[in-house]
Scaffold this active site. Structure first.
Site, PDB file in Angstrom:
ATOM      1  CE  LYS A  23      52.194  38.635  46.970  1.00  0.00           C
ATOM      2  NZ  LYS A  23      50.798  38.558  47.437  1.00  0.00           N
ATOM      3  NE  ARG A  93      51.607  42.257  49.534  1.00  0.00           N
ATOM      4  CZ  ARG A  93      52.609  42.710  48.774  1.00  0.00           C
ATOM      5  NH1 ARG A  93      53.713  43.169  49.335  1.00  0.00           N
ATOM      6  NH2 ARG A  93      52.498  42.650  47.466  1.00  0.00           N
ATOM      7  N   GLY A 102      46.295  36.356  42.186  1.00  0.00           N
ATOM      8  CA  GLY A 102      44.934  36.621  42.622  1.00  0.00           C
ATOM      9  C   GLY A 102      44.212  35.438  43.240  1.00  0.00           C
ATOM     10  CG  MET A 104      45.920  31.609  47.948  1.00  0.00           C
ATOM     11  SD  MET A 104      47.355  30.806  48.595  1.00  0.00           S
ATOM     12  CE  MET A 104      48.629  31.715  47.830  1.00  0.00           C
ATOM     13  NE  ARG A 337      53.620  38.632  39.810  1.00  0.00           N
ATOM     14  CZ  ARG A 337      52.399  38.650  40.284  1.00  0.00           C
ATOM     15  NH1 ARG A 337      52.045  37.830  41.232  1.00  0.00           N
ATOM     16  NH2 ARG A 337      51.507  39.484  39.814  1.00  0.00           N
ATOM     17  CG  HIS A 452      41.705  38.028  37.516  1.00  0.00           C
ATOM     18  ND1 HIS A 452      40.797  37.232  36.843  1.00  0.00           N
ATOM     19  CD2 HIS A 452      42.336  37.223  38.390  1.00  0.00           C
ATOM     20  CE1 HIS A 452      40.880  36.001  37.314  1.00  0.00           C
ATOM     21  NE2 HIS A 452      41.797  35.964  38.252  1.00  0.00           N
ATOM     22  CB  SER A 746      58.439   1.997  17.565  1.00  0.00           C
ATOM     23  OG  SER A 746      57.763   3.211  17.773  1.00  0.00           O
ATOM     24  CB  CYS A 814      55.498   5.958  17.604  1.00  0.00           C
ATOM     25  SG  CYS A 814      54.796   4.323  17.831  1.00  0.00           S
ATOM     26  CE1 TYR A 834      61.064   6.836  16.688  1.00  0.00           C
ATOM     27  CE2 TYR A 834      63.121   5.609  16.447  1.00  0.00           C
ATOM     28  CZ  TYR A 834      61.739   5.670  16.357  1.00  0.00           C
ATOM     29  OH  TYR A 834      61.025   4.586  15.961  1.00  0.00           O
TER      30      TYR A 834
HETATM   31  P1  ADP Z   1      48.270  39.677  45.023  1.00  0.00           P
HETATM   32  O1  ADP Z   1      49.054  38.461  45.301  1.00  0.00           O
HETATM   33  O2  ADP Z   1      46.853  39.428  44.743  1.00  0.00           O
HETATM   34  O3  ADP Z   1      48.952  40.578  44.021  1.00  0.00           O
HETATM   35  P2  ADP Z   1      49.303  41.410  47.058  1.00  0.00           P
HETATM   36  O4  ADP Z   1      49.625  40.853  48.375  1.00  0.00           O
HETATM   37  O5  ADP Z   1      50.440  41.661  46.157  1.00  0.00           O
HETATM   38  O6  ADP Z   1      48.221  40.491  46.390  1.00  0.00           O
HETATM   39  O7  ADP Z   1      48.519  42.738  47.367  1.00  0.00           O
HETATM   40  C1  ADP Z   1      47.407  43.232  46.721  1.00  0.00           C
HETATM   41  C2  ADP Z   1      47.633  44.686  46.352  1.00  0.00           C
HETATM   42  O8  ADP Z   1      47.873  45.485  47.499  1.00  0.00           O
HETATM   43  C3  ADP Z   1      48.818  44.867  45.448  1.00  0.00           C
HETATM   44  O9  ADP Z   1      48.512  45.849  44.490  1.00  0.00           O
HETATM   45  C4  ADP Z   1      49.882  45.365  46.371  1.00  0.00           C
HETATM   46  O10 ADP Z   1      50.831  46.126  45.706  1.00  0.00           O
HETATM   47  C5  ADP Z   1      49.092  46.168  47.390  1.00  0.00           C
HETATM   48  N1  ADP Z   1      49.761  46.182  48.685  1.00  0.00           N
HETATM   49  C6  ADP Z   1      50.092  45.105  49.418  1.00  0.00           C
HETATM   50  N2  ADP Z   1      50.732  45.454  50.535  1.00  0.00           N
HETATM   51  C7  ADP Z   1      50.816  46.799  50.531  1.00  0.00           C
HETATM   52  C8  ADP Z   1      51.387  47.763  51.427  1.00  0.00           C
HETATM   53  N3  ADP Z   1      52.012  47.397  52.529  1.00  0.00           N
HETATM   54  N4  ADP Z   1      51.275  49.044  51.091  1.00  0.00           N
HETATM   55  C9  ADP Z   1      50.640  49.413  49.954  1.00  0.00           C
HETATM   56  N5  ADP Z   1      50.083  48.572  49.087  1.00  0.00           N
HETATM   57  C10 ADP Z   1      50.166  47.257  49.362  1.00  0.00           C
HETATM   58 MG    MG Z   2      50.666  41.308  44.129  1.00  0.00          MG
HETATM   59 MG    MG Z   3      44.930  39.604  45.807  1.00  0.00          MG
END
Ligand code: ADP
Ligand code: MG
Ligand code: MG
Length: 867
Positions: A23, A93, A102, A104, A337, A452, A746, A814, A834
């Site tokens: 990220k 984040r 999702g 962490m 990503r 999710h 083999s 094998c 092989y």
């Molecule tokens: P995950 O790894 O679970 O996607 P994120 O860190 O990307 O978690 O964040 C969770 C949500 O919050 C995502 O939808 C992201 O776009 C939103 N988000 C994170 N940081 C900001 C920010 N600075 N302003 C607005 N939305 C944010």
């Molecule tokens: Mg995210």
């Molecule tokens: Mg999250």
């Protein structure tokens, strides 16, 4: 820990994913590309590792560095962190080097407190928005930092909506939300004994620690184990200025893909929720609108988004998965990503990106995860079948699955171990991960293509139907009503994640269709690879299937399979029961024509390509019934006489061939007669390879080769090789002596693993091996992924010593490892000729062999999508 700093701003040169997490490096790259990204900075994975190594203590200097960066952020934004009047708010984040959607934690709107929320309301003139942001902070902070059960907050939110008679969060007004923040603060106090910390800097430090800690939460651990992600990478932490999608109708938040993650087709794929923040889209609480709808509502932001999608795809030369937010008409990118995608989408995207000149063929081949091809080879619902559709949802992850319904992850994990289950939920959360792993498929009532459930299912290659609004669940009663039919736990349904349809009962599935993209990419792979790929096949049907999947011969045809046929088993039993050689020969004479016709079928299905036939291997008792089912006292005696304490190490393989030469003699005769018959019929002589199992001593093979050659000469003239399995440590070590009598080796890596490790597979997998894997004594199951440093070393010795006396010695593998990508790579490295694997794994092996060659020549490195 050689680096002198732990924090980097998005706009300064720094490191890659390893250091900044996926990220963080995405945010930095986007910032530097000129894409609109809110300001912010990243605390490195180094810091996380230092934190963990120090027993969960923040490393020296980190807090100061963070304060410095906050000061810079204040300068850039013109707002102050902790200010009451117009506060700077940030998100905290998580983000590891490998994407774990999702798994962490993230906290939004950090920096608010009772005073600042009023300031925010005044400075924005939007009280509803301010309190909406505050209640989110209280909940996320409570959950992530103090481990308060989400349910406590959600229940009160649900109660509030119910008492107001409204459906959506957006229907709540400023007063409602103000009231909710009061309730949330009380929950916080009840659960922790403390007030919610009003100080922004304290909030920040505690949030950073909590994100570091979340690396080790149980669901993240389960996810890492399931995806073979190392436990010691650690996560980075991103501190990002908040931008607000919850400021009203000209604001919103969304997720989009540069190509369709299910099919790989180009086009607009994504979802958008107006007046919403962050997790609202992914959490599947409200069902979002298609991205297309944003065009009308927010035309400028929409156009800019479409342009940015193209920029990012060109920059990364790969399909992207993007998070964005629009604040009062202004677009901000929050994440990009490599998109997780289905195998079909990966192939389509790779082929079209190659055509578009974005990537080379080598890269296209290197980008496909060999393990994912399996998805395409799995059964589907017959598209022509006329079936009653019970409910319809989104086609979130393709493939069909059928199983008993279960309504919670624990039950899915429990029952799923023994029987196919479909996990049916309102929506899934990261806590359901163990149930999703165990289920054959996933059905959710809420949520969209980026929910999710959908994201995780696609990553796992599991069928998923999401947002099937025609389904309702009564969790307490453990029932679901699907299109008018009420089902209880364990009742069977079928879901088709390719069409989004749900059917009651079990629907018959048809074999998969291999498409053009698949053929194209595998065709390229065939051009690159050096290793040949054969299949393990015991019947003409399997042989035909193997050929269809591109096998270049049979590496293992097990003859015992043919002994188990209904009309054959009694004859085999008579052979075993016979008192003397004469009696045995009588029975064997009866078996001979049957074996011969089997071989003919296989030779014909593999004309022009080599077929390795292994002579009888298993201990004879396997052909007799259990003692209590024996026909008479004589058979009981025989069964007792054949009983062995360790049959795996007992009278089997070439030991049988030496003790009862008439058995192998019959088999060789059958092979020769079949080969002659087929060459007369087709005009093409089969390429026969006769293989002796479980050889440990050169003398064993010398005698058996003599028997084989003599028998062949008695029968006539055929093209053949005579070789041996290498499946005992002794055979590896004495490979030079054994090679004197062999035309080929083999590697039988299943037995070799058992005998080298002293593990009996059946006992190991049911018992201690599971413990070993759970407790990290071993990283991988050595029966699935070759133990390169142990068993692999033995193989290396065998290759060297074997070739030292016979350069031309043909070598293959094998065991099942021949169909596992990492092990195939190892076989390439060893210089085998092989690999041979089950027919369905042949495409995987072709691809893995090409990737091994590409990696070795430096032409392209395998990169798993979604990293
Ligand atoms: P995950 O790894 O679970 O996607 P994120 O860190 O990307 O978690 O964040 C969770 C949500 O919050 C995502 O939808 C992201 O776009 C939103 N988000 C994170 N940081 C900001 C920010 N600075 N302003 C607005 N939305 C944010
Ligand atoms: Mg995210
Ligand atoms: Mg999250």
């Amino acid at each position: 820990m050689a680096r002198d700093r732990f924090v980097y701003d998005f706009d300064e040169p720094s490191g890659g994913k390893e250091l900044l997490g996926g990220k963080g490096s995405g945010l930095a790259e986007m910032t530097q590309l000129g894409v609109p990204v809110p300001a912010g900075f990243t605390i490195t994975t180094d810091a996380c590792r230092a934190y963990m190594a120090a027993g969960h203590r923040l490393p020296d200097g980190l807090e100061e560095e963070i304060q410095e960066r906050i000061a810079r952020l204040e300068q850039k934004t013109g707002k102050r962190f902790g200010d009451d009047a117009d506060p700077l708010l940030v998100s905290v984040r998580s983000g590891a080097a490998v994407s774990m959607p999702g798994m962490m934690d993230t906290i939004l709107n950090l920096g608010l407190n009772d005073a600042a929320v009023e300031g925010l309301a005044r400075s924005t003139g939007n009280e509803r928005f301010a309190f909406d942001s505050y209640r989110r902070l209280l909940q996320m902070f409570g959950e992530v930092v103090d481990g308060i059960d989400a349910h406590r907050f959600e229940q009160r939110l649900a109660d509030l909506k119910q008492s107001k008679g409204v459906q959506n969060d957006t229907d709540l007004d400023a007063d409602d939300l103000r009231g909710l923040t009061g309730i949330f603060k009380r929950i916080y106090h009840e659960e922790t004994g403390n007030e919610f910390p009003p100080n922004a800097r304290e909030q920040l430090t505690r949030a950073v620690r909590a994100v570091f800690d979340s690396w080790d939460n149980p669901r993240a651990q389960v996810y890492r184990h399931a995806h073979a992600i190392p436990d010691d990478l650690g996560t980075a932490v991103n501190i990002v200025q908040m931008v607000f999608g919850n400021k009203g109708d000209r604001s919103g938040t969304g997720v989009c893909f540069t190509r369709d993650p299910s099919t790989g087709e180009q086009g607009l794929y994504g979802e958008f929720l107006a007046n919403a923040q962050g997790e609202d889209v992914v959490a599947g609480i409200r069902t979002p609108e298609p991205l297309e709808n944003m065009r009308e509502r927010l035309p400028e932001a929409f156009d800019q988004l479409v342009e940015t999608m193209a920029t990012l795809e060109r920059h990364y030369r790969d399909m992207q998965d993007i998070e964005f937010t629009v604040e009062e008409g202004e677009l901000f990118l929050l994440q990009t990503r490599s998109a997780k995608r289905t195998a079909a989408a990966a192939l389509k995207a790779a082929v079209s990106m190659q055509e578009e000149g974005l990537i080379t063929r080598e890269e296209a081949v290197a980008r496909i995860d060999p393990g994912s091809l399996d998805q395409l080879l799995h059964p589907m619902i017959d598209p022509k079948a006329k079936l009653d559709v019970a409910a319809k949802g989104l086609n979130a992850s393709p493939g069909a699955a059928c199983g008993g319904v279960v309504f919670d992850a624990d039950t899915a994990a429990e029952r799923g171990a023994d029987e196919p289950v479909i996990l049916v939920r309102w929506e899934t959360t990261p806590d359901d991960i163990h149930g999703m792993i165990a289920a054959q498929g996933i059905l959710t009532v809420h949520g969209g293509m980026t929910s999710h459930a959908a994201v995780v299912a696609r990553g796992m290659g599991k069928p998923c139907v999401a947002g099937a609004e025609g389904v309702s669940i009564d969790a307490a009663a453990k029932t679901a009503t699907i299109g008018g039919t009420t089902l209880g736990e364990g009742d069977t349904i079928t879901i088709d994640g390719g069409s989004g349809r749900v059917y009651i009962g079990a629907v018959e599935l048809v074999p998969p269709q291999i498409n053009e993209d698949f053929e194209t990419v595998l065709g390229w792979a065939d051009d690159f690879r050096r290793l040949r790929v054969r299949a393990n096949a015991d019947t003409p049907e399997d042989t035909a299937k193997a050929r269809e999947f591109g096998a270049e011969g049979i590496g293992l045809c097990r003859t015992e399979h043919m002994f188990f046929g209904e009309e054959r088993l009694p004859v085999v039993q008579r052979m075993i029961m016979a008192d003397d050689e004469h009696g045995r020969r009588e029975a064997l004479d009866e078996l001979l024509p049957m074996q011969q016709s089997d071989f003919e079928g296989i030779f014909e299905a593999m004309t022009g390509l080599p077929v390795t036939i292994r002579l009888l291997d298993p201990p004879l008792h396997e052909f007799l019934p259990a003692e209590e089912d024996a026909e008479d006292a004589k058979m009981r005696r025989r069964i007792r006489a054949l009983r062995e304490a360790n049959p795996m190490l007992g009278t089997r393989g070439c030991r049988l061939g030496l003790m009862f030469p008439e058995i192998y003699e019959m088999q060789v005769r059958a092979i020769v007669r079949a080969a002659i018959a087929v060459s007369e019929r087709t005009g093409e002589a089969p390429l026969v390879e006769i293989m002796h199992p479980l050889v440990g001593f050169a003398e064993e093979l010398r005698r058996l080769r003599e028997l084989t050659v003599e028998t062949i000469e008695e029968e006539g003239e055929i093209e053949y090789l005579c070789g041996t399995m290498i499946e005992l440590p002794r055979a590896c070590i004495r490979a030079d002596e054994i090679a004197e009598h062999a035309d080929f080796f083999s590697f039988g890596t299943n037995d070799l693993t058992q005998t080298a490790l002293g593990f009996s597979r059946d006992d190991a997998e049911g018992k201690f091996l599971t413990f070993y894997l759970e407790h990290d004594v071993l990283e991988r199951n050595p029966f699935e992924t070759l133990d390169q440093s142990g068993v692999g070393e033995l193989m290396r010795i065998a290759v060297e010593r074997g070739r030292s006396v016979k350069q031309s010695l043909k070598m293959g593998i094998c065991g099942e490892h021949g169909g596992e990508a990492k092990s195939v790579g190892f076989c390439h490295e060893l210089g085998l000729d092989y690999v041979s694997c089950s027919p369905y794994r042949v495409p995987l092996a072709r691809l893995a062999a090409a990737q091994a060659e590409l990696a070795e020549s430096g032409a392209a490195q395998y990169v798993a999508a979604g990293g």
